[in-house]
Every structure is written in C-alpha cells, then in structure tokens.
Design a protein around this motif. Structure first.
Motif, PDB file in Angstrom:
ATOM      1  N   LYS A 124       0.287  -1.430   0.331  1.00 14.99           N
ATOM      2  CA  LYS A 124      -0.170   0.050   0.357  1.00 14.99           C
ATOM      3  C   LYS A 124       1.195   1.585  -0.228  1.00 14.99           C
ATOM      4  O   LYS A 124       2.248   1.360   0.246  1.00 14.99           O
ATOM      5  CB  LYS A 124      -0.650  -0.160   1.318  1.00 14.99           C
ATOM      6  CG  LYS A 124       0.095   0.526   2.367  1.00 14.99           C
ATOM      7  CD  LYS A 124      -1.263   0.007   3.048  1.00 14.99           C
ATOM      8  CE  LYS A 124      -0.550   0.098   4.900  1.00 14.99           C
ATOM      9  NZ  LYS A 124      -1.308   0.313   6.143  1.00 14.99           N
ATOM     10  N   ILE A 125       0.705   2.539  -0.333  1.00 13.91           N
ATOM     11  CA  ILE A 125       0.704   3.577  -0.699  1.00 13.91           C
ATOM     12  C   ILE A 125       0.847   4.575   0.168  1.00 13.91           C
ATOM     13  O   ILE A 125       1.922   4.785   1.307  1.00 13.91           O
ATOM     14  CB  ILE A 125       0.608   4.535  -2.350  1.00 13.91           C
ATOM     15  CG1 ILE A 125       0.376   3.517  -2.917  1.00 13.91           C
ATOM     16  CG2 ILE A 125       0.844   5.727  -1.772  1.00 13.91           C
ATOM     17  CD1 ILE A 125       1.852   3.125  -3.691  1.00 13.91           C
ATOM     18  N   GLY A 126      -0.027   4.385   1.003  1.00 13.59           N
ATOM     19  CA  GLY A 126      -0.427   4.575   2.690  1.00 13.59           C
ATOM     20  C   GLY A 126      -0.774   6.375   2.168  1.00 13.59           C
ATOM     21  O   GLY A 126      -1.056   6.760   2.562  1.00 13.59           O
ATOM     22  N   GLY A 232       9.040  14.002  -6.109  1.00 17.84           N
ATOM     23  CA  GLY A 232       8.802  13.542  -5.200  1.00 17.84           C
ATOM     24  C   GLY A 232       9.383  12.237  -4.606  1.00 17.84           C
ATOM     25  O   GLY A 232       9.710  11.215  -5.889  1.00 17.84           O
ATOM     26  N   THR A 233       8.833  11.153  -4.180  1.00 21.36           N
ATOM     27  CA  THR A 233       9.631   9.879  -3.079  1.00 21.36           C
ATOM     28  C   THR A 233       9.095   8.650  -4.284  1.00 21.36           C
ATOM     29  O   THR A 233       8.629   8.183  -3.015  1.00 21.36           O
ATOM     30  CB  THR A 233      10.388  10.080  -1.994  1.00 21.36           C
ATOM     31  OG1 THR A 233       8.863   9.851  -1.488  1.00 21.36           O
ATOM     32  CG2 THR A 233      11.164  11.126  -1.791  1.00 21.36           C
ATOM     33  N   TYR A 234       8.573   9.189  -5.647  1.00 23.61           N
ATOM     34  CA  TYR A 234       7.390   8.469  -6.327  1.00 23.61           C
ATOM     35  C   TYR A 234       7.797   6.923  -6.010  1.00 23.61           C
ATOM     36  O   TYR A 234       9.003   6.316  -5.962  1.00 23.61           O
ATOM     37  CB  TYR A 234       7.984   8.355  -7.646  1.00 23.61           C
ATOM     38  CG  TYR A 234       6.413   8.221  -8.425  1.00 23.61           C
ATOM     39  CD1 TYR A 234       5.696   8.658  -8.501  1.00 23.61           C
ATOM     40  CD2 TYR A 234       7.080   6.858  -8.704  1.00 23.61           C
ATOM     41  CE1 TYR A 234       4.310   7.831  -9.463  1.00 23.61           C
ATOM     42  CE2 TYR A 234       5.246   5.982  -9.825  1.00 23.61           C
ATOM     43  CZ  TYR A 234       4.273   6.425  -9.496  1.00 23.61           C
ATOM     44  OH  TYR A 234       3.402   6.724 -10.416  1.00 23.61           O
ATOM     45  N   PRO A 235       6.784   5.730  -5.358  1.00 28.53           N
ATOM     46  CA  PRO A 235       5.568   6.567  -5.805  1.00 28.53           C
ATOM     47  C   PRO A 235       4.612   6.236  -4.258  1.00 28.53           C
ATOM     48  O   PRO A 235       3.226   6.899  -4.052  1.00 28.53           O
ATOM     49  CB  PRO A 235       4.446   5.204  -6.029  1.00 28.53           C
ATOM     50  CG  PRO A 235       5.904   3.552  -5.098  1.00 28.53           C
ATOM     51  CD  PRO A 235       6.724   4.409  -5.449  1.00 28.53           C
ATOM     52  N   PHE A 236       5.583   6.921  -3.386  1.00 26.81           N
ATOM     53  CA  PHE A 236       5.269   7.445  -1.617  1.00 26.81           C
ATOM     54  C   PHE A 236       5.318   9.124  -2.422  1.00 26.81           C
ATOM     55  O   PHE A 236       5.598   9.445  -1.196  1.00 26.81           O
ATOM     56  CB  PHE A 236       6.198   6.932  -1.034  1.00 26.81           C
ATOM     57  CG  PHE A 236       6.067   5.195  -1.042  1.00 26.81           C
ATOM     58  CD1 PHE A 236       5.393   4.978  -0.513  1.00 26.81           C
ATOM     59  CD2 PHE A 236       7.854   4.912  -1.393  1.00 26.81           C
ATOM     60  CE1 PHE A 236       5.563   3.083  -0.146  1.00 26.81           C
ATOM     61  CE2 PHE A 236       7.409   3.282  -1.351  1.00 26.81           C
ATOM     62  CZ  PHE A 236       6.911   2.910  -1.095  1.00 26.81           C
ATOM     63  N   VAL A 237       3.892   9.453  -2.873  1.00 28.84           N
ATOM     64  CA  VAL A 237       3.897  10.330  -2.813  1.00 28.84           C
ATOM     65  C   VAL A 237       2.492  10.753  -3.344  1.00 28.84           C
ATOM     66  O   VAL A 237       1.654  10.049  -3.193  1.00 28.84           O
ATOM     67  CB  VAL A 237       3.926  11.196  -4.283  1.00 28.84           C
ATOM     68  CG1 VAL A 237       5.742  10.891  -4.415  1.00 28.84           C
ATOM     69  CG2 VAL A 237       3.569  10.555  -5.605  1.00 28.84           C
TER      70      VAL A 237
END
Length: 427
Positions: A124-126, A232-237
């Motif tokens: 999951k991305i969050g 940004g710090t893809y995919p955590f964006v």
C-alpha cells in the motif's frame, strides 16, 4: 506583480499554516492550488487553535479573500463541515471563492481509494483514503466531475455514467463489492449545488485581474516538495504538484507573475505514510521529537515519523522550486539537546552523495552522513529578534541556511501567531 508561492520543502507538515497566517494580514488573496482534504494546517490565533484541511489558511484573516483554485479536488461534505465549524466560532467565511473548474471528490472516488489500498496490502502507498488519488486519476482520464457540472444535470448524469461504467466493473468483479447506482450519486451531488453557488467563480480571471491591480496574492501549497507526483519520492507521493510550478497550473497564473517562492522547513524532519526516510529515528530522540513537537497529522490523526534535519532534501527543494527564501519552523522543539545531528550527505553503497539520488533504489538504500552541532538549553519562545536567540541556536540556523542554499528569512520559535522572528520581510 506581488505574487508569492508558499510551499513545504520537506514531506509536508512543516507549518505552512503558521507561515501563511503570518502573511495573511498583509495579502489580499490566499490561494490553495492543489491537493484536497488530505492536507492539513494548524493555525494558532491567541488561545484558539484552528485545524484546516481544505480551506486556505487566509480564511482566518478578515481582510483576505481565500480562494480554492482549479487544481484542488473538493469534497463538498468536508468543505461544508469546515465552513460550519468556522462559522460557529465566529469566523466570517463569506469571501471564499471556489473555481468552477475544480474537480469534485465523489463518493465512488472515496470507495475506490479505500478498497484499492486494502487490496494492495503490504504494498500500500499509505493514502489518507479520502478519494484524492482516484479523483485526480478521473481528471487525467477525462471522466472527472467538475463543480460547474453541478449546474447542468444532463451533463452531470452523463459524466457520472461514464465514470461508473468502468468503476462498477472493478468494484464488482475484482473487489467483490456492490455496484454504485448512478442516480444515487447524481442526487447527492446535486444536493450541494445551491449552497456552493455563492462561492463559485472564474478564479483564473479574478486572480489575474487582482495582480494587474497590484494586489498581493499568496499561493499556498498543500503537502510538500518530496510528495510531489513528479519530483517526490515516487510512488510514495500525493497525486498533484505541491512544487512551485503547480501554482501556475493549479491557479491559472503565468510563471512570469511569480515574484517570490518561500519554502517552509521544519528544524528537523517528519513524514506521514509509507516511503523512504533516511534520517528517521527509532529511538528515544525520535520519541522526544514526536512528543515535544506534537507530531500528529492534522488530517490523518496518525503519528508522524520523526528524524533529524536533512540538508540534502532542503537543497533539492531549493533547486526544483527555485526558492528565494526559507521559513524555518519549530526551532523551539530542539531546545534541550546537547548536540544536534544534521544530515549533510548520504552514503550509498560506500559512496558519499550530496545531492538527492535520481534512482528510487539508491534513495531507499541511502544512509545519512551526520555533522553534529552544539545544542542549547535556554527557552527561546520569547525571542523577538535573531539576536535574542542563544548563540548555539543562531549558529544552528546559520548552518542550515548555508547547507540549504537559500536565506532563512523567518523563524518559528513557538506555535503561537506572535511566536515568530522575522529576519527579512517576505513582502
């Protein structure tokens, strides 16, 4: 053309609301240009604390016109909940303007967000589960619902039908969920139309005319540079562009009209959600930063991950945003440490790297290289000028300024509206 962009220079939660509020009494318009109610600002006015999620912080400044630009995604239920809460506390919200081109977060966008995140499990991305990502996806796929669509029932129905054609297939056949009825969604959305109408405007025209009349316009980004969908710090964006360029597309103002770009830096670093975080602390220092700094997400309610200041990230933010100034917040939180580590570079596979790695893999493996600066024990919350700060606090600020690549023009020494040291005026 006094147009300023104010944005987060880390992963968000840097204290943009405090900075916007500081300027709010001097500006004519404050504009949110991206994101939705996945962002959050806490503004302290006297003994009153206001938690804003979707509304621009300028709504708390009586002489300011708050604007929600075309680049924002709007959940009407959240919007009205915020407006009601402010009205109940005596805040005048009648000057709010909302772009008719802003996209609406529909009930099915929220459903898709939640079930997709659950389906991803450990991958999951969050996300905040508020439908922001799916709404931006609909916008790009050209099946999104805009606020102006609420005033043409035929167009609204056609667009909802087009969006649900694919989503109901996904919900029923992949996620084993019940299909969503078109009529039910249309009815709910139309229920917001009359109350929204007084706020809806051609905000692109309004803002450009304001700049032509030498009005001061402040563009306020949500989240932060390292959460930008491109930078940004893809995919955590996030699913939009909090960086300075996003202000132009998200508000409809040309880049030549931007006169100053202010980055908000916390005196340490925090992050909410998943993703790499080189200076993250898992010890007593991390717990202390979280406790003293009150590091809990305004919107998510989640504890923020905490770490030491990262100068590599600050330099990157300066570069991709073209920052002219920094506003350093929460310096007071660091009071009491004998020495304060600052990340000046990364070690990646035995190499010293002083710029943000281009490769996602390298960034995941980056280890902080620290320099240690002497701390201070004196209470700094009453400081009114830079010279009032203890020498070690002054040296800390100067070191961060040199490492980050732009002047620090203001310093937050406490949560209150008046607990700010202004070194250079932003206006």
């Amino acid at each position: 053309m006094p147009a300023l962009v104010l944005l987060g220079a880390q992963w968000g939660d840097e204290g943009k609301g405090k900075a916007t509020d500081l300027l709010g009494g001097s500006v004519d318009y404050v504009v949110r240009y991206q994101g939705g109610n996945n962002a959050g600002h806490t503004v302290v006015v006297g003994d009153q604390k206001y938690a804003l999620h979707l509304l621009p912080s300028g709504i708390l400044s009586p002489g300011c016109t708050p604007v929600i630009g075309n680049g924002v995604v709007v959940d009407p239920s959240v919007l009205f909940s915020e407006l009601n809460g402010l009205n109940d506390r005596g805040v005048d919200t009648s000057k709010l303007l909302i772009s008719g081109n802003a996209h609406i977060i529909t009930p099915y966008n929220v459903t898709v967000d939640k079930v997709t995140e659950r389906f991803l499990g450990k991958r999951k991305i969050g996300t905040t589960g508020r439908g922001i990502g799916p709404t931006y996806a609909d916008k790009i796929n050209r099946v999104g619902i805009r606020i102006q669509d609420l005033y043409d029932e035929s167009i609204l129905t056609q667009k909802v039908e087009a969006a649900l054609d694919g989503k109901n297939q996904l919900l029923t056949k992949v996620f084993n969920r019940r299909a969503i009825e078109v009529g039910q969604v249309v009815e709910e959305l139309l229920g917001y139309a009359d109350r929204l109408r007084p706020y809806v405007a051609d905000t692109v025209l309004v803002l450009n005319q304001a700049l032509e009349q030498d009005k001061v316009v402040l563009f306020e980004g949500g989240q932060g540079t390292l959460l930008d969908i491109d930078h940004g710090t893809y995919p955590f964006v996030t699913s939009s562009n909090p960086t300075a360029g996003g202000a132009c597309t998200g508000a409809g103002v040309g880049p030549t009209k931007i006169s100053r770009v202010i980055g908000i830096l916390k005196a340490y670093t925090t992050r909410v959600g998943s993703g790499p975080f080189p200076t993250e602390l898992f010890d007593e220092d991390g717990d202390a930063l979280r406790r003293i700094g009150g590091e809990r997400g305004v919107t998510t309610g989640r504890d923020r991950r905490c770490g030491w200041f990262d100068a590599v990230i600050a330099r990157y933010a300066t570069r991709v945003n073209g920052l002219t100034d920094f506003f350093l917040t929460k310096l007071d939180v660091l009071t009491g440490w004998e020495q304060i580590p600052v990340c000046v570079a990364y070690e990646i596979d035995g190499r010293r790297v002083e710029d943000l790695p281009y490769s996602q893999t390298d960034f995941h493996h980056a280890k902080p290289v620290y320099e240690y600066l002497p701390g201070w024990s004196e209470d700094i919350t009453k400081a009114k000028s830079f010279s009032d700060l203890p020498k070690n606090a002054q040296d800390y600020v100067k070191a961060l300024e040199e490492m980050s690549g732009a002047p620090i023009s203001a310093i937050g020494v406490g949560p209150g509206r008046d607990e700010t040291i202004e070194i250079n005026s932003f206006l």
